[in-house]
Design a protein around this motif. Structure first.
Motif, PDB file in Angstrom:
ATOM      1  N   ARG A   5      10.722   5.304  -6.098  1.00  0.00           N
ATOM      2  CA  ARG A   5      11.935   4.579  -6.454  1.00  0.00           C
ATOM      3  C   ARG A   5      11.912   4.248  -7.944  1.00  0.00           C
ATOM      4  N   GLN A  16       8.128   3.476  -8.929  1.00  0.00           N
ATOM      5  CA  GLN A  16       7.317   2.842  -7.891  1.00  0.00           C
ATOM      6  C   GLN A  16       7.131   3.789  -6.710  1.00  0.00           C
ATOM      7  N   ARG A  18       6.131   4.129  -2.879  1.00  0.00           N
ATOM      8  CA  ARG A  18       6.150   3.248  -1.716  1.00  0.00           C
ATOM      9  C   ARG A  18       5.766   4.042  -0.469  1.00  0.00           C
ATOM     10  N   TRP A  19       4.991   3.413   0.387  1.00  0.00           N
ATOM     11  CA  TRP A  19       4.643   4.047   1.659  1.00  0.00           C
ATOM     12  C   TRP A  19       4.133   3.002   2.635  1.00  0.00           C
ATOM     13  N   HIS A  29       3.302  -2.291   4.197  1.00  0.00           N
ATOM     14  CA  HIS A  29       3.944  -1.671   3.026  1.00  0.00           C
ATOM     15  C   HIS A  29       2.960  -1.658   1.858  1.00  0.00           C
ATOM     16  N   ARG A  30       2.863  -0.532   1.196  1.00  0.00           N
ATOM     17  CA  ARG A  30       2.020  -0.399   0.010  1.00  0.00           C
ATOM     18  C   ARG A  30       2.870   0.099  -1.144  1.00  0.00           C
ATOM     19  N   THR A  31       2.556  -0.351  -2.352  1.00  0.00           N
ATOM     20  CA  THR A  31       3.293   0.098  -3.534  1.00  0.00           C
ATOM     21  C   THR A  31       2.359   0.231  -4.718  1.00  0.00           C
ATOM     22  N   GLU A  32       2.683   1.155  -5.598  1.00  0.00           N
ATOM     23  CA  GLU A  32       2.010   1.293  -6.886  1.00  0.00           C
ATOM     24  C   GLU A  32       3.067   1.615  -7.929  1.00  0.00           C
ATOM     25  N   ARG A  44       2.026  10.222  -5.529  1.00  0.00           N
ATOM     26  CA  ARG A  44       2.641  10.396  -4.215  1.00  0.00           C
ATOM     27  C   ARG A  44       1.976  11.532  -3.452  1.00  0.00           C
ATOM     28  N   THR A 121       2.488  -7.848  -3.094  1.00  0.00           N
ATOM     29  CA  THR A 121       3.944  -7.889  -3.180  1.00  0.00           C
ATOM     30  C   THR A 121       4.550  -8.199  -1.823  1.00  0.00           C
TER      31      THR A 121
END
Length: 299
Positions: A5, A16, A18-19, A29-32, A44, A121
């Motif tokens: 995103r 970002q 997201r997965w 939920h995980r984000t980097e 990704r 987050t």
């Protein structure tokens, strides 16, 4: 599969990834976040290749081979918050006490007792909406739960303070990112009761029903735009009759024990001089002790 995103932040455009952990709907939920789109695309692919998990050797928020910040600090949010507030030079002592009291009321134990480096987050995203919910679990007020949700303005202020405290932790290198950043936007859109201001004719209708003393104060508030605490804190030396001006230098403040004391105006911009109608100042001048003494000494 992981998705990307595009985000607009104060620091510029970011990408970002997201997965969900393990690829299941029940996974966390995980984000980097990445500065470049190509970096996000590569990461990704690594997440997809690792079965919707962090790739081996990746430290969340840091990257490959980076030393976790946990080795440097184990401060909880509850421990860091008062330290960060105490280090702020501008707020008054009363305001700092208010910040601490709001933390006790609106930040639940499960979040307050977490080490700064373990707050995610997702945690922040769960807490923010709870500010406007009635008596969520873990909320305290002098040892008791708060029984009402925070007003929209209060919720926005509490969130802003907590986020700024985490920003201080980032600046002091206790954490690598501020997980609260950008999550308070929705709170600004919560509509409170619309402010309705009286026009001149409406004010005169109300003014006609007041006692003489109340009527004079009401007209002063209406013409000056001062807050109640500012107008009632005025002293005679704040009035300049020759220039038709009144200066605001102080205001009444409610203390934690519900008593009141004089303090600074609510915001620095309130340190101001307000032009008042000559007729208004002439009406109060007759009670100014400085001029009563002069009048009594005249032959």
């Amino acid at each position: 599969m992981a998705n990307i995103r595009k985000c607009s932040t104060k620091a510029g455009t970011r990408w970002q990834v997201r997965w969900r952990e393990g690829g299941s709907r029940a996974g966390r939920h995980r984000t980097e976040m990445f500065r470049k789109e190509l970096q996000a695309v590569k990461f990704r692919g690594m997440v997809d290749g690792a079965g919707q998990r962090y790739p081996a050797g990746w430290v969340p928020g840091l990257g490959f081979g980076a030393a976790p910040v946990e080795q440097a600090t184990a401060l909880s949010l509850r421990e860091w918050y008062p330290r960060a507030i105490a280090a702020r030079p501008r707020p008054s002592a009363d305001q700092k006490k208010r910040y601490l009291r709001q933390f006790d009321i609106y930040v639940p134990d499960w979040l307050a007792d977490k080490p700064l480096t373990e707050i995610t987050t997702e945690d922040a995203g769960v807490w923010v909406p709870s500010l406007t919910e009635a008596a969520p679990a873990g909320r305290r007020n002098g040892g008791k739960r708060a029984t009402r949700p925070a007003a929209p303005k209060t919720a926005h202020n509490v969130f802003g303070t907590v986020s700024s405290v985490m920003k201080q932790a980032l600046q002091d290198e206790h954490v690598r990112r501020n997980v609260f950043s950008g999550l308070g936007v929705g709170l600004k859109n919560h509509s409170s009761k619309e402010q309705v201001h009286l026009d001149g004719e409406e004010f005169e209708l109300v003014h006609a029903e007041l006692s003489p003393k109340e009527a004079e104060l009401a007209r002063w508030l209406f013409l000056s735009g001062m807050r109640w605490g500012e107008a009632t804190a005025l002293q005679w030396r704040d009035i300049d009759y020759d220039a038709n001006m009144a200066s605001v230098h102080r205001a009444w403040k409610r203390l934690p024990d519900n008593s009141y004391a004089l303090g600074e105006p609510k915001t620095p911009r309130i340190y101001s001089t307000i032009v008042m109608p000559h007729e208004m100042l002439a009406a109060i001048r007759i009670r100014d002790p400085r001029f009563q003494k002069v009048a009594s000494s005249d032959p």
